[in-house]
Each structure stands twice: as structure tokens, then as C-alpha cells.
Write an enzyme that holds these catalytic residues in place. Structure first.
Site, mmCIF file in Angstrom:
data_model
loop_
_atom_site.group_PDB
_atom_site.id
_atom_site.type_symbol
_atom_site.label_atom_id
_atom_site.label_comp_id
_atom_site.label_asym_id
_atom_site.label_seq_id
_atom_site.Cartn_x
_atom_site.Cartn_y
_atom_site.Cartn_z
ATOM 1 N N LYS A 23 0.847 -1.212 0.000
ATOM 2 C CA LYS A 23 0.000 0.000 0.000
ATOM 3 C C LYS A 23 0.868 1.242 0.000
ATOM 4 O O LYS A 23 0.671 2.165 -0.784
ATOM 5 C CB LYS A 23 -0.905 -0.005 1.250
ATOM 6 C CG LYS A 23 -1.496 1.365 1.579
ATOM 7 C CD LYS A 23 -2.414 1.334 2.777
ATOM 8 C CE LYS A 23 -1.789 1.582 4.121
ATOM 9 N NZ LYS A 23 -1.338 2.957 4.370
ATOM 10 N N ASN A 24 1.853 1.258 0.896
ATOM 11 C CA ASN A 24 2.620 2.490 1.073
ATOM 12 C C ASN A 24 3.589 2.754 -0.077
ATOM 13 O O ASN A 24 4.152 3.840 -0.172
ATOM 14 C CB ASN A 24 3.332 2.478 2.431
ATOM 15 C CG ASN A 24 2.324 2.600 3.562
ATOM 16 O OD1 ASN A 24 1.161 2.951 3.335
ATOM 17 N ND2 ASN A 24 2.741 2.290 4.782
ATOM 18 N N ARG A 93 -5.261 9.935 4.722
ATOM 19 C CA ARG A 93 -4.087 10.747 5.033
ATOM 20 C C ARG A 93 -3.140 10.845 3.818
ATOM 21 O O ARG A 93 -2.527 11.872 3.549
ATOM 22 C CB ARG A 93 -3.377 10.112 6.235
ATOM 23 C CG ARG A 93 -1.966 10.542 6.468
ATOM 24 C CD ARG A 93 -1.871 11.902 7.144
ATOM 25 N NE ARG A 93 -0.493 12.351 7.193
ATOM 26 C CZ ARG A 93 -0.101 13.488 7.710
ATOM 27 N NH1 ARG A 93 -0.969 14.321 8.230
ATOM 28 N NH2 ARG A 93 1.159 13.836 7.704
ATOM 29 N N CYS A 117 -6.304 7.409 9.445
ATOM 30 C CA CYS A 117 -6.370 6.615 10.684
ATOM 31 C C CYS A 117 -6.029 7.494 11.883
ATOM 32 O O CYS A 117 -5.157 8.353 11.800
ATOM 33 C CB CYS A 117 -5.362 5.468 10.644
ATOM 34 S SG CYS A 117 -5.876 4.026 9.723
ATOM 35 N N ARG A 122 -0.552 14.128 13.298
ATOM 36 C CA ARG A 122 0.306 14.026 12.120
ATOM 37 C C ARG A 122 0.269 15.362 11.401
ATOM 38 O O ARG A 122 -0.628 15.646 10.639
ATOM 39 C CB ARG A 122 -0.151 12.859 11.247
ATOM 40 C CG ARG A 122 0.013 11.544 11.987
ATOM 41 C CD ARG A 122 -0.739 10.449 11.324
ATOM 42 N NE ARG A 122 0.026 9.784 10.309
ATOM 43 C CZ ARG A 122 -0.496 8.866 9.492
ATOM 44 N NH1 ARG A 122 -1.763 8.566 9.580
ATOM 45 N NH2 ARG A 122 0.263 8.267 8.612
ATOM 46 N N ASP A 307 4.533 0.110 11.968
ATOM 47 C CA ASP A 307 3.352 -0.579 11.430
ATOM 48 C C ASP A 307 3.315 -2.065 11.804
ATOM 49 O O ASP A 307 2.305 -2.733 11.581
ATOM 50 C CB ASP A 307 3.305 -0.429 9.898
ATOM 51 C CG ASP A 307 3.137 1.028 9.484
ATOM 52 O OD1 ASP A 307 2.504 1.780 10.238
ATOM 53 O OD2 ASP A 307 3.657 1.407 8.416
ATOM 54 N N ARG A 400 -8.716 -1.201 4.207
ATOM 55 C CA ARG A 400 -7.963 -0.055 3.666
ATOM 56 C C ARG A 400 -6.589 -0.474 3.157
ATOM 57 O O ARG A 400 -6.064 0.101 2.218
ATOM 58 C CB ARG A 400 -7.741 0.994 4.768
ATOM 59 C CG ARG A 400 -8.984 1.695 5.197
ATOM 60 C CD ARG A 400 -8.633 2.760 6.167
ATOM 61 N NE ARG A 400 -7.700 3.694 5.528
ATOM 62 C CZ ARG A 400 -7.431 4.894 5.970
ATOM 63 N NH1 ARG A 400 -8.007 5.321 7.054
ATOM 64 N NH2 ARG A 400 -6.579 5.666 5.334
#
Ligand code: EPU
Length: 421
Positions: A23-24, A93, A117, A122, A307, A400
Site C-alpha cells: 500500500k505504502n 491521510r 487513521c 500528524r 506498522d 484499507r
């Protein structure tokens, strides 16, 4: 309509599993397609809600998006400059990743503050400061991020903190300018490196990817490319913990280079987990006698990833002795421990960053709620080792970031049912 997972615990997991694309890594690559003057094809993109939300924003801007099996084709040419409203960015985000490429392509960007989230404060300061350093002006506008590019100043951009998405934003902003910039205190995660590879193929000249000093010489005519999104090392970590803790399990996990997780394997060694590593394959076996940890502290890469902090607590509940968690990055990432406590885990929470887990404990099934993506996946792990039935609510958080997590686990022997409620 929302859904929950109903997990019948105690079923051994065996066989081989290939992790999905990360995902990232996928999210910044999707944003980077904006910079190309022709379409890009992204391979290995996970079909997850965060990706769909990014694509919704791209389509709102005018891009043409097309899935051909697992390939995602994005034509950025019809994109026009438009304000990104709150309704589009509030739940994601990572929508902050549009800031750099839109600023660079159109010379101006306006977007609402992004949501996401609830894992801690942040700030967007690291993003704004870096873009300012490269020549953008931040204009005070009620409730909006509004930046105008005056001129790209060839400069050393010292990041305000070592931030993953802020590094990605400044890389994308610089990639499409003619000047040369040095980014100091850059993040070095594999997903940042993956973005650098894509920007290089598009035409930017990048040196130092994977270190904290990245030199980037941009290019006004970046082209669309075919690029493979790197595999998800966080998912590899998740399956590895499942294999180590569910009695009778043995898994071969592939799809990403195992050295993305070196600090994680160190902790596996400390706990006494039985595992073997090859370049792109980890074999992990259920380990009955696990030992506790002096300290699991989360750090920026290549330190232990925040994470995987929550998933790792499951290993702690099965380890003999007292393990200490020190979450150094986020201040709301221990809330899942209250849910684990409901399942019988012995936990002491000292403050928003520190907690103890006392093991081993036989967890038992009950109703629990995900409070963020990684916390949700952690409760699924807990359900796999628990006695009886675990009902995990708020699984929209899990969707997600994980592509069909329950289907992957069920193929390995788990018993997880998705039920609409
Ligand atoms: N921070 C520190 N010290 C540092 C660097 C950062 O305390 O040296 C703090 C920051 O103040 C911030 C937090 O750590 O509050 C996060 O830092 P960063 O800006 O790097 O996070 P991000 O870019 O917003 C990305 C991932 C997150 C992941 C973090 C940290 C994406 C889209 N998001 O967020 O992923 O937790 O980096 O690795 O890449 C997730 O996938 O569940 C997720 C939240």
C-alpha cells in the site's frame, strides 16, 4: 452496511502465500503518474480501499484510470487544476501525496487538510516546509493547504523531520523541475526507494535513494512508464507472526525481498522463532517456546517498523516472560491493547508510548473493535490463536490496507468468515 470478521481460532496455517503489492509503495506511485506526459502502467497494485480512494481523487481531477487484470493504467493528460475538497481527502491521510506533484505540474495547488487513521498527531509541517524550501509560497487560506510555486531554487532541502510521505512529496515536486536539489534527512524506506526507481525511469536523475541524502536533478518532460510496485513487507511480517504463533503452522511467504525486514527478523531471533530466510522467501514455523523481549522500540527505517508494532504484540502474548513495547513514533498506537486485554492478554499500559505484555497467555475469543488498520490486522492474528470465536468489528480499517486478508488466510487453513451486520 458494515461487516465484521468471525474467526474460529486454533486452525493451523500451512502452505505458501505470496504477499500483495505494498500500500505504502502504491500510493505515492499513483500520485507520481500525474507528472508523466504519457500514460503510466503500474503493476502489482493491491486492490485495497486506500488505492480506490486515491484513484477516485485522480478521476475527480480528470485522469483516465483503467484496470487491466492486476495492471493499473493511468492517463494523466486530461488532469486539470482543481481544489481537492474535504469530502475527497478527509478519510485518506495519503491524499497529502497529491500536494507535491500537483504543485509541480500546475505551479499551484489547493487542497483541504487530509484525514486518515487516528494513530496520533500528524502534522503537515514537514511537507510544507520542504516545498517552501524548494521555492513554493504557502498562502494562508482558511481550512485549505494552498501553495504557489514561485521558482524552483536549487538548494539543499533539510527535512523538518524524517518523514516518509513528506520525502515522497518533495521528491515528486523536484522530479518535474529543471533544477538540482539535495534532500537531507530523507526517509529511506523500501517504498521511498520504489518511488525513486519510478521517478528515475520517468526521466529524473536520482542518487542516494535508500539513504538520508538524496540528490535529485529534475526534468520538465517526464514520461509515463511501466513500473512494478514493490511487495508488502508489512504483510510478510504479519503472516510470519501468524505462522510463529498459531500451533501446528508452517508457512512459506514470498513476494518481497526479506531484507526489507531485517530489524523484524532480529526480533524473531531474540524470541527464538524457527525461521529461514532466502532472498524473496521466508519460511516460518510454529514455535512452542518463545522468549520475551527486553524492548521492542519502533524506529524509522531500517529500525523496527511502527506498522508492525501492534502485530508483534501477539508474539509477546505467547512469549514466556515480560516484554516491553516502546512506540516512539505515534502517540495513539497502543489503543488496540485494550481490545487484546478483553481476549485475556495480560497487559500494563504506562503511557501513550509504553506498555508491558506478560506471557504466555491462552487468548479467548470475544467481540473486539479495530481502531486502525494495523490494529485491525492484529486482532485478526489474535483471533487465529484464540480459543473459541472472535468477532472483529470495524474491519473497514483492515480493508484499507489488505487485499482480501481473510481469503488469503482461509486458503492457508484459517476459518474466517466476513459477515455483514
Ligand atoms: N516521527 C518521529 N520521529 C521521527 C520521524 C517521525 O517521531 O524521526 C513521527 C512524526 O512526528 C509523525 C510520525 O512519526 O507523527 C509518522 O512519521 P511519517 O511522517 O514518516 O509518517 P507518514 O509519512 O504520515 C507513513 C506511512 C504510515 C507509517 C509511517 C511511519 C504512508 C502512506 N503512510 O506515514 O503508514 O506508519 O509512514 O512509517 O506511507 C499504515 O500503513 O498503517 C500507516 C499509518
Amino acid at each position: 452496511m458494515s461487516s465484521k470478521f468471525v474467526i474460529h481460532g486454533g486452525k493451523p496455517l500451512t502452505g505458501s502465500i505470496k504477499v500483495s503489492g505494498s500500500k505504502n509503495a502504491a500510493l505515492p506511485c499513483i500520485a507520481a503518474t500525474i507528472l508523466g506526459n504519457t500514460p503510466s502502467t503500474l503493476q502489482n497494485v493491491p486492490k485495497i480501499d486506500d488505492v480506490f480512494k486515491m484513484l477516485e481523487i485522480l478521476e475527480y481531477l480528470g485522469a483516465k484510470v483503467d484496470w487491466q487484470k492486476d495492471n493499473l493504467i493511468i492517463d494523466p493528460r486530461p488532469i486539470i487544476s482543481k481544489i481537492l475538497p474535504h469530502s475527497l481527502v478527509e478519510s485518506l491521510r495519503a491524499s497529502i501525496l497529491f500536494l507535491g506533484p500537483l504543485l509541480s505540474r500546475f505551479g499551484e495547488v489547493k487542497m483541504a487538510f487530509p484525514g486518515g487513521c487516528v494513530i496520533g498527531k500528524r502534522s503537515v509541517r514537514a511537507h510544507i516546509n520542504a516545498l517552501r524550501d524548494m521555492g513554493a509560497e504557502a498562502i494562508e487560506t482558511q481550512g485549505l493547504l494552498h501553495l504557489k510555486l514561485k521558482k524552483n531554487i536549487p538548494t539543499k532541502i533539510i527535512m523538518w523531520e524524517i518523514s516518509v510521505t513528506a520525502t515522497e512529496n518533495i521528491l515528486m515536486a523536484c522530479a518535474n523541475q529543471n533544477d538540482k536539489n539535495l534532500i537531507s534527512l530523507a526517509a529511506s524506506e523500501p517504498h521511498v526507494q520504489n518511488l525513486c526507481q519510478m521517478l528515475s525511469k520517468m526521466g529524473a536523475k536520482i542518487k542516494g535513494a535508500g539513504t538520508s541524502s538524496i540528490n535529485i536533478q529534475g526534468c520538465k518532460a517526464l514520461k509515463g512508464v511501466t513500473h512494478k510496485v514493490t511487495g508488502d513487507y508489512l504483510e510478510m511480517g504479519l503472516f510470519a507472526i501468524a505462522a510463529a504463533t498459531v500451533p501446528g503452522s508452517k508457512l512459506e511467504i514470498t513476494g518481497v525481498e526479506t531484507d526489507h525486514l531485517d530489524s523484524f527478523w532480529n526480533k524473531f531471533r531474540e524470541a527464538g522463532v524457527k525461521f529461514k530466510l532466502e532472498k524473496c522467501k521466508a519460511t516460518v514455523e510454529y514455535t512452542k517456546k518463545l522468549t520475551s523481549f527486553s524492548k521492542l522500540d519502533t524506529r524509522i527505517y531500517p529500525g523496527f517498523p511502527t506498522d508492525l508494532q501492534a502485530p508483534f504484540s501477539i508474539l509477546m502474548t505467547q512469549s514466556h516472560g515480560v516484554s516491553r513495547i516502546f512506540e516512539t513514533l505515534f502517540e495513539s498506537r497502543l489503543n488496540y491493547l485494550y481490545e487484546l486485554e478483553k481476549m485475556g492478554a495480560k497487559i500494563e499500559i504506562y503511557n501513550p508510548h509504553q506498555a508491558l505484555v506478560i506471557g504466555p497467555t491462552q487468548l479467548h475469543g470475544t467481540n473486539v473493535e479495530s481502531c486502525d488498520l494495523r490494529a485491525g490486522a492484529t486482532l485478526v492474528l489474535a483471533g487465529l490463536i484464540a480459543r473459541g470465536q472472535t468477532h472483529v468489528f470495524n474491519i473497514n480499517y483492515i480493508d484499507r490496507g489488505h487485499e482480501k486478508l481473510e481469503e488469503k488466510l482461509n486458503k492457508l487453513g484459517a476459518d474466517i468468515e466476513r459477515r455483514e451486520i
